[in-house]
Design a protein around this motif. Structure first.
Motif, PDB file in Angstrom:
ATOM      1  N   VAL A 143       0.845  -1.123  -0.036  1.00 58.27           N
ATOM      2  CA  VAL A 143       0.004  -0.011   0.042  1.00 58.27           C
ATOM      3  C   VAL A 143       0.761   1.113   0.024  1.00 58.27           C
ATOM      4  O   VAL A 143       0.647   2.171  -0.697  1.00 58.27           O
ATOM      5  CB  VAL A 143      -0.937   0.035   1.184  1.00 58.27           C
ATOM      6  N   SER A 144       1.885   1.236   0.898  1.00 56.59           N
ATOM      7  CA  SER A 144       2.605   2.434   0.873  1.00 56.59           C
ATOM      8  C   SER A 144       3.625   2.795   0.000  1.00 56.59           C
ATOM      9  O   SER A 144       3.869   3.648  -0.459  1.00 56.59           O
ATOM     10  CB  SER A 144       3.226   2.442   2.319  1.00 56.59           C
ATOM     11  N   GLY A 145       4.521   1.765  -0.491  1.00 50.93           N
ATOM     12  CA  GLY A 145       5.537   2.086  -1.245  1.00 50.93           C
ATOM     13  C   GLY A 145       5.382   1.688  -2.844  1.00 50.93           C
ATOM     14  O   GLY A 145       6.342   2.225  -3.620  1.00 50.93           O
ATOM     15  N   GLY A 146       4.227   1.098  -3.258  1.00 50.59           N
ATOM     16  CA  GLY A 146       4.084   1.027  -4.795  1.00 50.59           C
ATOM     17  C   GLY A 146       5.187  -0.007  -5.261  1.00 50.59           C
ATOM     18  O   GLY A 146       5.586  -0.914  -4.681  1.00 50.59           O
ATOM     19  N   LEU A 171      -7.790  -1.057 -10.734  1.00 51.69           N
ATOM     20  CA  LEU A 171      -9.007  -0.390 -10.270  1.00 51.69           C
ATOM     21  C   LEU A 171      -8.846   1.181 -10.283  1.00 51.69           C
ATOM     22  O   LEU A 171      -9.840   1.797 -10.697  1.00 51.69           O
ATOM     23  CB  LEU A 171      -8.971  -0.672  -8.602  1.00 51.69           C
ATOM     24  N   THR A 172      -7.883   1.925  -9.919  1.00 56.92           N
ATOM     25  CA  THR A 172      -7.510   3.424 -10.321  1.00 56.92           C
ATOM     26  C   THR A 172      -7.654   3.921 -11.518  1.00 56.92           C
ATOM     27  O   THR A 172      -8.410   4.773 -11.713  1.00 56.92           O
ATOM     28  CB  THR A 172      -6.193   3.749  -9.333  1.00 56.92           C
ATOM     29  N   ASN A 173      -6.850   3.186 -12.221  1.00 55.56           N
ATOM     30  CA  ASN A 173      -6.437   3.853 -13.584  1.00 55.56           C
ATOM     31  C   ASN A 173      -7.459   3.281 -14.801  1.00 55.56           C
ATOM     32  O   ASN A 173      -7.834   4.106 -15.710  1.00 55.56           O
ATOM     33  CB  ASN A 173      -5.009   3.626 -14.042  1.00 55.56           C
ATOM     34  N   ASP A 174      -8.147   2.088 -14.826  1.00 57.26           N
ATOM     35  CA  ASP A 174      -8.629   1.470 -15.611  1.00 57.26           C
ATOM     36  C   ASP A 174     -10.195   1.031 -15.484  1.00 57.26           C
ATOM     37  O   ASP A 174     -10.917   0.690 -16.424  1.00 57.26           O
ATOM     38  CB  ASP A 174      -7.778   0.152 -16.027  1.00 57.26           C
ATOM     39  N   ILE A 175     -10.605   1.182 -14.206  1.00 53.76           N
ATOM     40  CA  ILE A 175     -11.970   1.014 -14.016  1.00 53.76           C
ATOM     41  C   ILE A 175     -12.582   2.382 -13.597  1.00 53.76           C
ATOM     42  O   ILE A 175     -13.835   3.056 -13.904  1.00 53.76           O
ATOM     43  CB  ILE A 175     -12.183  -0.104 -12.694  1.00 53.76           C
ATOM     44  N   ALA A 176     -12.089   3.051 -12.530  1.00 55.10           N
ATOM     45  CA  ALA A 176     -12.574   4.309 -12.162  1.00 55.10           C
ATOM     46  C   ALA A 176     -12.485   5.567 -13.347  1.00 55.10           C
ATOM     47  O   ALA A 176     -13.646   6.173 -13.347  1.00 55.10           O
ATOM     48  CB  ALA A 176     -11.570   4.853 -10.866  1.00 55.10           C
ATOM     49  N   LYS A 177     -11.381   5.576 -13.771  1.00 57.32           N
ATOM     50  CA  LYS A 177     -11.203   6.738 -14.937  1.00 57.32           C
ATOM     51  C   LYS A 177     -12.474   6.614 -15.854  1.00 57.32           C
ATOM     52  O   LYS A 177     -13.059   7.429 -16.336  1.00 57.32           O
ATOM     53  CB  LYS A 177      -9.746   6.721 -15.317  1.00 57.32           C
ATOM     54  N   PRO A 178     -12.353   5.363 -16.680  1.00 61.05           N
ATOM     55  CA  PRO A 178     -13.458   5.148 -17.808  1.00 61.05           C
ATOM     56  C   PRO A 178     -14.804   5.357 -17.349  1.00 61.05           C
ATOM     57  O   PRO A 178     -15.776   5.811 -18.175  1.00 61.05           O
ATOM     58  CB  PRO A 178     -13.056   3.637 -18.273  1.00 61.05           C
ATOM     59  N   LEU A 179     -15.266   5.115 -16.010  1.00 57.41           N
ATOM     60  CA  LEU A 179     -16.488   5.290 -15.519  1.00 57.41           C
ATOM     61  C   LEU A 179     -16.556   6.631 -14.986  1.00 57.41           C
ATOM     62  O   LEU A 179     -17.690   7.174 -14.376  1.00 57.41           O
ATOM     63  CB  LEU A 179     -16.638   4.439 -14.305  1.00 57.41           C
ATOM     64  N   GLY A 180     -15.685   7.774 -15.298  1.00 52.32           N
ATOM     65  CA  GLY A 180     -15.917   9.066 -14.961  1.00 52.32           C
ATOM     66  C   GLY A 180     -15.612   9.480 -13.507  1.00 52.32           C
ATOM     67  O   GLY A 180     -15.682  10.583 -12.953  1.00 52.32           O
ATOM     68  N   ASN A 221      -6.238  12.833  -5.520  1.00 55.37           N
ATOM     69  CA  ASN A 221      -4.822  12.447  -5.325  1.00 55.37           C
ATOM     70  C   ASN A 221      -4.937  10.951  -5.704  1.00 55.37           C
ATOM     71  O   ASN A 221      -5.516  10.039  -5.068  1.00 55.37           O
ATOM     72  CB  ASN A 221      -4.769  12.365  -3.889  1.00 55.37           C
ATOM     73  N   GLU A 222      -4.564  10.650  -7.129  1.00 53.61           N
ATOM     74  CA  GLU A 222      -4.541   9.392  -7.646  1.00 53.61           C
ATOM     75  C   GLU A 222      -3.620   8.282  -6.668  1.00 53.61           C
ATOM     76  O   GLU A 222      -4.029   7.096  -6.390  1.00 53.61           O
ATOM     77  CB  GLU A 222      -3.951   9.452  -9.115  1.00 53.61           C
ATOM     78  N   VAL A 223      -2.558   8.691  -6.082  1.00 53.63           N
ATOM     79  CA  VAL A 223      -1.722   7.928  -5.400  1.00 53.63           C
ATOM     80  C   VAL A 223      -2.478   7.447  -4.064  1.00 53.63           C
ATOM     81  O   VAL A 223      -2.410   6.219  -3.859  1.00 53.63           O
ATOM     82  CB  VAL A 223      -0.418   8.582  -5.042  1.00 53.63           C
ATOM     83  N   LEU A 224      -3.002   8.341  -3.536  1.00 51.56           N
ATOM     84  CA  LEU A 224      -3.770   7.773  -2.177  1.00 51.56           C
ATOM     85  C   LEU A 224      -4.839   7.020  -2.738  1.00 51.56           C
ATOM     86  O   LEU A 224      -5.212   5.932  -2.010  1.00 51.56           O
ATOM     87  CB  LEU A 224      -4.455   9.192  -1.477  1.00 51.56           C
ATOM     88  N   ALA A 225      -5.419   7.087  -3.826  1.00 51.21           N
ATOM     89  CA  ALA A 225      -6.768   6.266  -4.108  1.00 51.21           C
ATOM     90  C   ALA A 225      -6.016   4.873  -4.511  1.00 51.21           C
ATOM     91  O   ALA A 225      -6.682   3.860  -4.146  1.00 51.21           O
ATOM     92  CB  ALA A 225      -7.372   6.860  -5.407  1.00 51.21           C
ATOM     93  N   ALA A 226      -4.937   4.958  -5.264  1.00 50.64           N
ATOM     94  CA  ALA A 226      -4.539   3.568  -5.503  1.00 50.64           C
ATOM     95  C   ALA A 226      -4.091   2.938  -4.146  1.00 50.64           C
ATOM     96  O   ALA A 226      -4.093   1.508  -4.005  1.00 50.64           O
ATOM     97  CB  ALA A 226      -3.242   3.601  -6.375  1.00 50.64           C
ATOM     98  N   ARG A 227      -3.499   3.428  -3.047  1.00 46.12           N
ATOM     99  CA  ARG A 227      -3.130   2.879  -1.765  1.00 46.12           C
ATOM    100  C   ARG A 227      -4.612   2.092  -1.203  1.00 46.12           C
ATOM    101  O   ARG A 227      -4.458   1.245  -0.487  1.00 46.12           O
ATOM    102  CB  ARG A 227      -2.660   3.914  -0.989  1.00 46.12           C
ATOM    103  N   VAL A 228      -5.688   3.090  -1.326  1.00 48.36           N
ATOM    104  CA  VAL A 228      -6.898   2.668  -0.704  1.00 48.36           C
ATOM    105  C   VAL A 228      -7.299   1.323  -1.367  1.00 48.36           C
ATOM    106  O   VAL A 228      -7.642   0.180  -0.717  1.00 48.36           O
ATOM    107  CB  VAL A 228      -7.900   3.628  -0.596  1.00 48.36           C
TER     108      VAL A 228
END
Length: 953
Positions: A168-171, A338-347, A352-359
């Motif tokens: 989660v923290s380091g990517g 989940l962050t880049n390819d599901i949330a973005k196409p759904l609008g 903060n995309e990094v925080l969303a990816a960590r969640v």
């Protein structure tokens, strides 16, 4: 209690190190791209380690041990497909240039087929990823329960939480650097485990007995048309197909360039194969020791019977390393999808995309942990994970990689067909998975809908074909070079190149022969000497003769030092002494340890003395021939029993293989140094010739100046005085005509002297003398690029050639233009810190020369331009016009770093060309333009004076 504490301490220390490294690596994450693929600054070794531990999941340990124990070669054949798959991905890298800018596989699919395909790919990838993470968490739970003999739910939860926290923290940086730690942990665990089981075998020969008698390890019994072998082939095919799952695609995107992808995946495939064979070997040892074990409880058997306090903890963290490395990689991939390819196409937008990816990463880990606590199977779970992805995404993605593009409609039809077939197949054929039928259904649906519905696209090729074209061109060059070398091969010349450079090397080898051979004789028992007295006598006398000849080689008469004699005597002596005699002594002694080690030392010595190609042939022929002769002499149908012992086949075989690899790398490095040395020697020889010519020109110049010019001016001075004396009393009107005639003659003499002086001085101006030749452009470029490895450029640049000119021949000085290209590459590579691909673009151009004696008129000359750039897609526009360089005669660089550029300036001026350098961001572009027909441009006096000087010299 102490054992438990030691094992627990090892586990806590391992988890703590991973957590600290993961959290420490999280400080540089500033964007979603950093979180997903980093900054493309990973080394090839780091990327290889990450690929291996992500690909070789913990299920490899359980499934490879269990299935090899029960199925033998059937499963070994199948599992090799999984290792070969990584090599195939590396080979496909040349087709994947366009995907290096994507951060996920779904984004790549979206770039080709739109947002719908992107979302479907992401959903399929997330479901597959979470299933695999759940499987790894299940293994963590199982292995910890076995190590600590406890069913507590909190221990595996704590291990899973550690993985989730640093993921989660380091990517991806945290994932990758912890993968390196886990790689070395697992790499240590496998040999230790194999050694422990090996040491507890009562009789090592029982392993050979097992391999010779068990039907599952007999190739003749395994290979056939029985259902079990066909199932193994089907599984191998399933493993062999590059699924391009989210993690593998992510590793591709993490690479700097195509070459790093190819190298890292190829190395990872080889290492994965070694890991699988090691695990299979452990299963074979267990089967030889006890054939009545339960296959699904082999790990439990190992832990309870072959481990003690401390070792149990090492084995535990070895398996945990695989489970954690796979889990963290797939958790990171899930968060990105989940962050880049599901949330973005759904609008859905995030501040903060990094925080969303960590969640999303944390939620994915928790969900996978809940599944793991409820699920008990492994291989069936792996099949379920692949059935959610391969029949849906793999087919259209691989087709795009191979150059087939269609519409979104055709792709969606194929995806629906693949998923439906996969889910429905188990209801048609019981106890079978539908992955391969689903893949075939997707392929049929994609191609069928494309051609039946007449969709746009088809086999249009890949979007960025430059790496593929370069790879094809390199293969063509390699094949042509092989054919050329084969046709021109001369055994005599090859052997002459293999001769030692110094005479004392033969003397040193003679000393080694005496020491090794007679040390072997000393260890041969007297009864063996008596049994093989004649052969023993022949060996002694022949080795004494050869070693004496080698020791006294510097004293040989010239007739024997002749090339024709030593060319054959040297390799035959090495062949006979090292391999023929070495084999006889090993066979005579019954494969005594000392004799065998000396023979292996002989092999090492052979690789040091001769090229590895020749030594390999010598070893094969020498051992085979010597063994056959020994059988005839000793009148034995078979060799001594120790030849088939496990000790010889494994221990000595591994030693020989390791020596071969080490010496092969040594000879590669030595060959490169020799190539550099030859290039430097040639360059030094040319400079010596040029210096000698310059001295000869200077001597001639001084002599000519003294005789012709100085005496001519003397004579002019004397005649001027005489004329002046005779002019005083003479009437101007009566002798004006004669004086004018005398003055004209004097001026003509002075003009001739001046012209001769100009022609003589011209070669000594500070200009570059060119040896102009008419060269074939394609051959010149190929030769220049082939000789690039001889130039000391760090790091070695990666170059792609794009030849877009219609000119086939040029009038140039090939040596100087080659030097210009090398200087340019050295300058660019010094600033090319990212080691980007350098493109050499060759295309038509026009040079414009001013005509000072004709007002407002410029002369245009056909030219060719060399563009060297780090820009990925250099401009391929129409022909450009460029002004020729103004003449500059003084080249005095202020710093040594400027020497290559100043030298290039001289070369371009001597070719009456144009040069420029452009810098854009971190990309560098250098352009050089020279006329196609140089002799039509430069004054004819240059060629004429060169001919005169050559005749004099």
């Amino acid at each position: 209690m102490l054992g438990l504490n030691i094992d627990m301490l090892i586990l806590v220390l391992f988890l703590g190190i991973n957590l600290v490294i993961g959290l420490f690596s999280s400080r540089r994450v500033t964007s979603l791209q950093d979180y997903a693929i980093g900054r493309k600054d990973f080394s090839t070794a780091t990327l290889t380690a990450s690929i291996v531990v992500s690909w070789v999941g913990s299920w490899y340990v359980f499934e490879t041990l269990g299935h090899t124990y029960t199925d033998g070669l059937y499963f070994i054949i199948a599992i090799t497909g999984a290792c070969t798959c990584l090599v195939i991905v590396g080979l496909l890298a040349v087709r994947m240039q366009e995907f290096l800018k994507n951060i996920s596989v779904a984004e790549a699919m979206g770039g080709i087929y739109g947002k719908t395909a992107q979302t479907i790919t992401a959903i399929s990838g997330v479901l597959s990823v979470l299933t695999i993470v759940a499987m790894e968490f299940h293994v963590i739970s199982r292995i910890i329960s076995l190590i600590f003999n406890t069913e507590s739910i909190w221990t595996p939860v704590i291990a899973a939480v550690v993985v989730i926290v640093y993921s989660v923290s380091g990517g991806i940086r945290a994932v990758t650097f912890t993968d390196v730690i886990q790689f070395f942990t697992f790499g240590t665990f496998i040999p230790i485990l194999a050694l422990v089981i090996w040491n507890q075998l009562k009789d090592p020969n029982q392993v050979i007995t097992l391999l010779n008698t068990h039907p599952n390890f007999s190739w003749s019994h395994v290979i056939g048309w029985d259902p079990k072998f066909l199932d193994a082939l089907a599984m191998m095919l399933w493993f062999l197909i590059p699924a391009m799952d989210p993690v593998i695609f992510q590793r591709i995107s993490m690479a700097r360039d195509i070459q790093q992808i190819k190298e890292s995946f190829s190395y990872a495939g080889l290492i994965s194969l070694v890991v699988c064979l090691f695990l299979a070997w452990i299963a074979i040892l267990l089967l030889a020791n006890n054939p009545n074990l339960e296959a699904d409880k082999l790990v439990e058997h190992i832990i309870y019977n072959y481990t003690s306090a401390g070792l149990r903890g090492l084995i535990g963290i070895g398996v945990l390393a695989l489970a954690m490395s796979t889990a963290d990689s797939y958790l990171n991939a899930s968060a990105v999808l989940l962050t880049n390819d599901i949330a973005k196409p759904l609008g859905i937008k995030f501040k903060n995309e990094v925080l969303a990816a960590r969640v999303f990463c944390g939620l994915s880990g928790i969900f996978a942990l809940l599944i793991a606590l409820q699920f008990k199977g492994i291989l069936s779970l792996l099949q379920f994970a692949n059935s959610l992805y391969m029949p849906v995404v793999t087919v259209p993605l691989l087709m795009a990689i191979f150059g087939f593009r269609s519409s979104t409609l055709a792709v969606l039809i194929g995806m629906a067909g693949g998923l439906g077939t996969t889910l429905g197949w188990p209801f048609i054929i019981k106890e079978s998975h539908g992955i391969l039928p689903g893949i075939m259904a997707n392929l049929i649906g994609l191609l069928g809908s494309h051609y039946i519905l007449k969709q746009p696209g088809g086999w249009v090729g890949i979007r960025e074909p430059e790496p593929l074209l370069e790879a094809r061109e390199n293969r063509r060059k390699a094949w042509n070079q092989f054919k050329k070398d084969f046709k021109e091969f001369s055994l005599v010349q090859y052997l002459q190149k293999s001769l030692p450079n110094q005479d004392y090397l033969l003397t040193i080898f003679g000393i080694y022969v005496i020491a090794a051979t007679y040390a072997s004789f000393y260890t041969v028992p007297e009864e063996i000497q008596a049994n093989y007295a004649k052969l023993y006598h022949i060996i002694g006398q022949s080795v004494l003769f050869i070693s004496t000849g080698l020791l006294t080689y510097p004293l040989w008469p010239p007739i024997f030092k002749n090339k024709w004699f030593i060319t054959w005597a040297w390799p035959l002596s090495v062949f006979y002494v090292l391999f023929a005699v070495g084999t006889w002594l090993v066979l005579m002694s019954g494969f005594h340890t000392f004799q065998t080690m000396i023979f292996l030392l002989n092999v090492v010595m052979g690789f040091l003395l001769l090229p590895w190609h020749l030594v390999s042939i010598m070893v094969i022929i020498g051992v085979t021939t010597a063994t056959y002769i020994f059988k005839i002499y000793a009148q034995v149908p078979i060799l001594p029993d120790d030849f088939g012992t496990l000790r010889f086949k494994i221990l000595y075989g591994l030693l020989l293989a390791s020596n071969f690899i080490a010496l092969f790398k040594y000879q590669q490095a030595q060959g490169k140094l020799v190539s550099h040395n030859q290039a430097l020697n040639i360059l030094q020889a040319k400079r010596t010739i040029n210096l000698r010519e310059a001295l000869q020109h200077r001597e001639r110049f001084m002599h000519t100046l003294a005789i012709n010019c100085v005496e001519g001016f003397n004579w002019l001075y004397q005649q001027s005085k005489i004329l002046w004396t005779s002019f005083k009393p003479t009437e101007i009107t009566s002798s004006y005509k004669d004086l004018i005639n005398e003055a004209v003659l004097l001026l003509a003499k002075q003009q001739q002297a001046s012209e001769y002086l100009a022609q003589t001085i011209f070669p000594f101006k500070n200009y570059l003398r060119l040896n102009v030749e008419k060269v074939n452009l394609a051959n010149f470029l190929n030769t220049a690029l082939e000789n690039l490895d001889k130039i000391n450029i760090q790091a070695q640049p990666k170059i792609t050639l794009q030849q877009l000119t219609h000119y086939q021949e040029l009038e140039i000085d090939p040596v100087q233009i080659q030097k210009l290209l090398y200087n340019t590459l050295q300058t660019i590579q010094a600033k090319n810190h990212a080691n980007k691909l350098i493109t050499l673009l060759v295309k038509d151009a026009t040079l414009v020369y001013e005509m000072p004696f004709i007002p407002n008129y410029n002369k245009e000359i056909s030219a060719i331009q060399f563009i060297l750039t780090t820009i990925e897609q250099p401009a391929k526009g129409t022909t450009n016009n460029h002004d020729a360089l103004e003449t500059v005669h003084i080249f005095l660089p202020k710093h040594i770093e400027n020497v290559p550029s100043e030298e290039n300036q001289r070369i371009i001026e001597a070719h009456y060309g144009y040069a420029s350098c452009e810098t854009e961001n971190k990309d560098i572009t250098q352009i050089y333009i020279i006329p196609v027909a140089l002799r039509k441009i430069r004054p004819t006096i240059i060629d004429e004076s060169k001919k005169v000087l050559d005749e004099v010299v």
